[in-house]
Design a protein around this motif. Structure first.
Motif, PDB file in Angstrom:
ATOM      1  N   THR A 385       0.948  -1.015  -0.005  1.00 20.86           N
ATOM      2  CA  THR A 385       0.097   0.079  -0.054  1.00 20.86           C
ATOM      3  C   THR A 385       0.735   1.227  -0.066  1.00 20.86           C
ATOM      4  OG1 THR A 385      -1.925   1.161   0.969  1.00 20.86           O
ATOM      5  CG2 THR A 385      -0.077   0.030   2.545  1.00 20.86           C
ATOM      6  N   HIS A 386       0.385   2.254  -0.062  1.00 20.67           N
ATOM      7  CA  HIS A 386       1.066   3.590   0.069  1.00 20.67           C
ATOM      8  C   HIS A 386       0.200   4.739   0.769  1.00 20.67           C
ATOM      9  CE1 HIS A 386      -1.280   4.179  -3.524  1.00 20.67           C
ATOM     10  NE2 HIS A 386      -1.271   5.535  -3.293  1.00 20.67           N
ATOM     11  N   ILE A 387       1.279   5.701   1.180  1.00 20.97           N
ATOM     12  CA  ILE A 387       0.853   6.973   1.653  1.00 20.97           C
ATOM     13  C   ILE A 387       1.293   7.797   0.749  1.00 20.97           C
ATOM     14  CG2 ILE A 387       1.073   8.463   3.697  1.00 20.97           C
ATOM     15  CD1 ILE A 387       1.548   4.808   4.289  1.00 20.97           C
ATOM     16  N   ARG A 388       0.259   8.976   0.568  1.00 20.11           N
ATOM     17  CA  ARG A 388       0.741   9.944  -0.429  1.00 20.11           C
ATOM     18  C   ARG A 388       0.602  11.362   0.271  1.00 20.11           C
ATOM     19  NH1 ARG A 388      -1.434  11.231  -6.091  1.00 20.11           N
ATOM     20  NH2 ARG A 388      -2.533   9.060  -5.749  1.00 20.11           N
ATOM     21  N   SER A 389       1.724  12.116  -0.027  1.00 20.07           N
ATOM     22  CA  SER A 389       1.719  13.387   0.528  1.00 20.07           C
ATOM     23  C   SER A 389       2.368  14.429  -0.243  1.00 20.07           C
ATOM     24  CB  SER A 389       2.381  13.387   1.896  1.00 20.07           C
ATOM     25  OG  SER A 389       2.558  14.696   2.622  1.00 20.07           O
ATOM     26  N   SER A 390       2.364  15.710  -0.237  1.00 16.96           N
ATOM     27  CA  SER A 390       3.280  16.472  -0.765  1.00 16.96           C
ATOM     28  C   SER A 390       4.582  16.523  -0.131  1.00 16.96           C
ATOM     29  CB  SER A 390       2.667  18.106  -0.705  1.00 16.96           C
ATOM     30  OG  SER A 390       2.657  18.676   0.801  1.00 16.96           O
ATOM     31  N   GLY A 391       5.435  16.913  -0.858  1.00 16.71           N
ATOM     32  CA  GLY A 391       6.720  16.815  -0.725  1.00 16.71           C
ATOM     33  C   GLY A 391       7.106  17.794   0.640  1.00 16.71           C
ATOM     34  N   SER A 392       6.550  18.842   0.659  1.00 16.49           N
ATOM     35  CA  SER A 392       6.656  19.719   1.902  1.00 16.49           C
ATOM     36  C   SER A 392       6.228  19.140   3.139  1.00 16.49           C
ATOM     37  CB  SER A 392       6.089  21.119   1.633  1.00 16.49           C
ATOM     38  OG  SER A 392       4.537  21.079   1.312  1.00 16.49           O
ATOM     39  N   GLU A 393       4.911  18.642   3.103  1.00 19.21           N
ATOM     40  CA  GLU A 393       4.382  17.965   4.139  1.00 19.21           C
ATOM     41  C   GLU A 393       4.982  16.691   4.770  1.00 19.21           C
ATOM     42  OE1 GLU A 393       0.355  17.235   2.922  1.00 19.21           O
ATOM     43  OE2 GLU A 393      -0.345  19.355   3.171  1.00 19.21           O
ATOM     44  N   ALA A 394       5.586  16.069   3.670  1.00 17.91           N
ATOM     45  CA  ALA A 394       6.387  14.790   4.233  1.00 17.91           C
ATOM     46  C   ALA A 394       7.640  15.030   4.549  1.00 17.91           C
ATOM     47  CB  ALA A 394       6.203  13.948   2.986  1.00 17.91           C
ATOM     48  N   SER A 395       7.970  16.615   4.517  1.00 20.19           N
ATOM     49  CA  SER A 395       9.655  16.631   4.946  1.00 20.19           C
ATOM     50  C   SER A 395       9.493  17.448   6.350  1.00 20.19           C
ATOM     51  CB  SER A 395      10.368  17.734   3.818  1.00 20.19           C
ATOM     52  OG  SER A 395      10.162  17.127   2.793  1.00 20.19           O
ATOM     53  N   ALA A 396       8.339  17.613   6.603  1.00 22.44           N
ATOM     54  CA  ALA A 396       8.110  18.241   8.003  1.00 22.44           C
ATOM     55  C   ALA A 396       8.675  17.643   9.354  1.00 22.44           C
ATOM     56  CB  ALA A 396       6.604  18.323   8.254  1.00 22.44           C
ATOM     57  N   ALA A 397       9.442  18.226  10.041  1.00 21.30           N
ATOM     58  CA  ALA A 397      10.116  17.745  11.192  1.00 21.30           C
ATOM     59  C   ALA A 397       8.893  17.153  12.357  1.00 21.30           C
ATOM     60  CB  ALA A 397      11.097  18.644  12.013  1.00 21.30           C
ATOM     61  N   SER A 398       7.859  17.855  12.210  1.00 26.40           N
ATOM     62  CA  SER A 398       6.891  17.575  13.166  1.00 26.40           C
ATOM     63  C   SER A 398       6.127  16.279  12.494  1.00 26.40           C
ATOM     64  CB  SER A 398       5.727  18.513  13.197  1.00 26.40           C
ATOM     65  OG  SER A 398       4.648  18.012  14.032  1.00 26.40           O
ATOM     66  N   LEU A 399       6.080  15.101  13.023  1.00 26.94           N
ATOM     67  CA  LEU A 399       5.889  13.760  12.598  1.00 26.94           C
ATOM     68  C   LEU A 399       4.273  13.450  13.042  1.00 26.94           C
ATOM     69  CD1 LEU A 399       8.930  11.961  13.561  1.00 26.94           C
ATOM     70  CD2 LEU A 399       8.341  13.271  11.586  1.00 26.94           C
ATOM     71  N   GLY A 400       3.379  14.031  13.418  1.00 31.19           N
ATOM     72  CA  GLY A 400       2.203  13.595  13.967  1.00 31.19           C
ATOM     73  C   GLY A 400       1.487  13.406  12.651  1.00 31.19           C
ATOM     74  N   SER A 401       1.245  14.156  11.749  1.00 31.85           N
ATOM     75  CA  SER A 401       0.357  13.878  10.502  1.00 31.85           C
ATOM     76  C   SER A 401       0.976  12.784   9.886  1.00 31.85           C
ATOM     77  CB  SER A 401       0.281  15.192   9.780  1.00 31.85           C
ATOM     78  OG  SER A 401      -0.331  15.066   8.587  1.00 31.85           O
ATOM     79  N   THR A 402       2.158  12.711   9.454  1.00 35.06           N
ATOM     80  CA  THR A 402       2.526  11.654   8.555  1.00 35.06           C
ATOM     81  C   THR A 402       2.301  10.139   9.557  1.00 35.06           C
ATOM     82  OG1 THR A 402       4.073  13.085   7.486  1.00 35.06           O
ATOM     83  CG2 THR A 402       4.781  10.602   7.556  1.00 35.06           C
ATOM     84  N   ALA A 403       2.779  10.038  10.673  1.00 39.51           N
ATOM     85  CA  ALA A 403       2.537   8.999  11.621  1.00 39.51           C
ATOM     86  C   ALA A 403       1.007   8.567  11.462  1.00 39.51           C
ATOM     87  CB  ALA A 403       3.101   9.068  12.784  1.00 39.51           C
ATOM     88  N   SER A 404       0.172   9.534  11.722  1.00 43.14           N
ATOM     89  CA  SER A 404      -1.165   9.096  11.773  1.00 43.14           C
ATOM     90  C   SER A 404      -1.867   8.627  10.411  1.00 43.14           C
ATOM     91  CB  SER A 404      -2.169  10.385  12.021  1.00 43.14           C
ATOM     92  OG  SER A 404      -1.689  10.769  13.372  1.00 43.14           O
ATOM     93  N   ALA A 405      -1.377   9.266   9.279  1.00 47.65           N
ATOM     94  CA  ALA A 405      -1.595   8.791   7.762  1.00 47.65           C
ATOM     95  C   ALA A 405      -1.219   7.382   7.620  1.00 47.65           C
ATOM     96  CB  ALA A 405      -0.851   9.735   6.783  1.00 47.65           C
ATOM     97  N   ILE A 406       0.052   7.125   8.221  1.00 51.70           N
ATOM     98  CA  ILE A 406       0.486   5.775   8.199  1.00 51.70           C
ATOM     99  C   ILE A 406      -0.288   4.866   8.867  1.00 51.70           C
ATOM    100  CG2 ILE A 406       2.386   4.011   8.897  1.00 51.70           C
ATOM    101  CD1 ILE A 406       4.327   6.491   8.486  1.00 51.70           C
ATOM    102  N   ARG A 407      -0.616   4.921  10.151  1.00 53.35           N
ATOM    103  CA  ARG A 407      -1.716   4.187  10.978  1.00 53.35           C
ATOM    104  C   ARG A 407      -2.915   4.172  10.129  1.00 53.35           C
ATOM    105  NH1 ARG A 407      -1.681  -0.166  12.952  1.00 53.35           N
ATOM    106  NH2 ARG A 407       0.547   0.644  12.976  1.00 53.35           N
ATOM    107  N   GLU A 408      -3.640   5.100   9.661  1.00 46.99           N
ATOM    108  CA  GLU A 408      -4.905   5.079   8.952  1.00 46.99           C
ATOM    109  C   GLU A 408      -4.941   4.403   7.856  1.00 46.99           C
ATOM    110  OE1 GLU A 408      -5.434   9.480   8.525  1.00 46.99           O
ATOM    111  OE2 GLU A 408      -6.038   9.520  10.740  1.00 46.99           O
TER     112      GLU A 408
END
Length: 508
Positions: A385-408
């Protein structure tokens, strides 16, 4: 001075050999991975080396519980109106015949020392806990023999499994295994390895349960009637809504950026006429052209082994969970993958980019069907499967959004969704046509070998100094496994464009 001596090769079989032929169609998902690079790993030990006689006899004893791996991996006969296992591009294994290829067994010696190849575990985690492993000589430990269906065509007399024992001049040794991916994923491989190591000690107890080889058990979880003439529309529609890439190898051959060395297997995955003619291609399932222009094969790739301690992993998860945009149920792996992916995207220069980037994650279907398959279910019941994000969002040092997207994303794959996915794949005209992942500078592909106890393997001379997962040396490959029990924690093996790798290491 030559680095090695010519290896000795022979073929091994269960003992006693089966006398009644058995033909077993492999599973729906086994067919989808037939084009994947081989499953494999290398264990390097300081020694002393067990006797070759003991290694070989215990191997044969273990092979008795995996007789299909000494058989012939081949394509199933195609039959119009037949079962789903008799459609084009479906692998099967035939064993118990005089013509069985057996398992290739190789004994090799090298004039190199273990110290010259890999530092000790404590040396690897010194400083910034990063070991540059680009020069690790993976190929000297692996047999150069082709495996069955390596090019999606040749299989006769070719083994599906190869094992090589390599002796170092210092007294250490290495054991390497490679297998056709349709026969085994990493989890299946470890069921065998743990059982073999136990047999080498003369004990029956393995950390993993005895093997279960029953590909039809996975297929039974597919929704609807997969042996019918027509796919169920609702199951197909449900499957196509899942976050599953459908990159098309056949259309890609027309792309100017498509690498020529991949063309033969693309052609070999096409059905013969009339299924493979230009008119019938119109009836093949929808697909997406792969972004070949984002993957530059001419650029050098570096490998690094990044170590994370138990404390670092716990702190990373806890701090990420405290963020306002984070789910409370993210795992340590979710947080770690978010951290790694973020670092990769910054190193690739996507901090200010609106371009889409993707984290492709390999998942096992074993625990995602109901009732679940055993952890010792043998085969390759995996998908991506895959998680899609914009480069800027996926580069963020704050990981909450990305970690949540992985779990979801991982939570999407319920037994019902897996059933729909299996149904759709069962009717695919050529399972090797579609790729659910990609590499290059906008994609990262993750495989987890966690909880497989790879460092607990002991053939009699102690636990390994280093375990190397055999991966293609390509930009964007990431592999995660538990570290040696001497230090605990997790090791992340990362393959990245050399320029991006230098930036990532500098930031680390």
């Amino acid at each position: 001075m030559s680095s090695s001596l010519p290896p000795q090769k022979l073929r091994l079989f269960p003992s006693p050999r089966l006398t009644t032929p058995v033909s077993t169609p492999l599973s729906i998902l086994d067919a989808t991975v037939a084009r994947f690079s081989s499953t494999g790993a290398v264990w390097l030990f300081s020694g002393p080396s067990p006797s070759h006689a003991n290694l070989q006899s215990s191997f044969v004893a273990t092979l008795n519980d995996f007789p299909q791996w000494a058989g012939q991996l081949q394509w199933s006969r195609v039959r119009d109106g037949g079962f789903h296992t008799e459609r084009f591009g479906r692998p099967m294994v035939v064993y118990g015949c005089d013509s069985d290829p057996g398992v290739e067994w190789v004994v090799s010696k090298t004039e190199r020392t273990l110290d010259s190849i890999v530092p000790s575990v404590h040396e690897r985690v010194a400083g910034n806990a990063t070991w540059m492993a680009t020069d690790f000589p993976q190929n000297i430990f692996l047999s150069d023999s082709n495996l069955a269906l390596h090019n999606l065509v040749e299989y006769a007399s070719l083994p599906g499994m190869s094992v090589q024992v390599t002796e170092f001049s210092c007294g250490g040794y290495a054991i390497a295994v490679k297998m056709a991916h349709s026969l085994a994923d990493a989890q299946s491989l470890m069921v065998f390895i743990h059982q073999w190591a136990a047999a080498c000690h003369g004990v029956a107890k393995s950390p993993m349960d005895p093997p279960i080889f029953n590909p039809g058990q996975l297929d039974s979880h597919a929704a609807g009637d997969i042996d019918g003439d027509v796919a169920d529309t609702s199951s197909v529609e449900s499957a196509r809504l899942l976050p599953l890439h459908r990159f098309d190898w056949w259309n890609d051959a027309k792309d100017p950026a498509f690498p020529s060395f991949l063309a033969p297997t693309s052609e070999n995955s096409k059905p013969p006429p009339p299924l493979g003619d230009s008119k019938s291609l119109l009836s093949f399932s929808p697909s997406t052209p792969a972004p070949w222009s984002t993957w530059d094969f001419s650029r050098p790739v570096s490998q690094a082994l990044l170590h994370f301690t138990e404390e670092q992993l716990s702190i990373l998860r806890a701090s990420t969970r405290e963020l306002p945009d984070c789910r409370p149920d993210i795992s340590r792996l979710d947080a770690l993958l978010a951290h790694i992916w973020s670092a990769i995207n910054r190193a690739r220069g996507y901090s200010d980019s609106a371009d889409d980037v993707f984290l492709n994650v390999t998942l096992s279907a074993r625990a995602r069907v109901q009732p679940p398959l055993s952890d010792s279910f043998i085969g390759s019941p995996i998908f991506l499967t895959h998680i899609r994000s914009s480069g800027s969002e996926a580069s963020a040092a704050s990981l909450g959004s990305t970690a949540s997207a992985i779990r979801e994303t991982l939570a999407i794959f319920t037994p019902e969704k897996i059933g729909a996915m299996l149904h759709d794949a069962a009717f695919e005209r050529s399972p090797q046509r579609l790729w659910q992942a990609f590499l290059g500078d906008r994609h990262t592909l993750v495989t987890s070998w966690l909880r497989l106890n790879v460092y607990e393997v002991d053939f009699g001379g102690g636990i390994p100094r280093y375990v190397h997962a055999v991966m293609p040396k390509m930009d964007g490959c990431v592999q995660v496994m538990d570290s040696s029990r001497e230090i605990g924690g997790v090791d992340v093996s990362l393959y990245l464009d050399s320029i991006a790798m230098a930036k990532l290491i500098q930031e680390r």
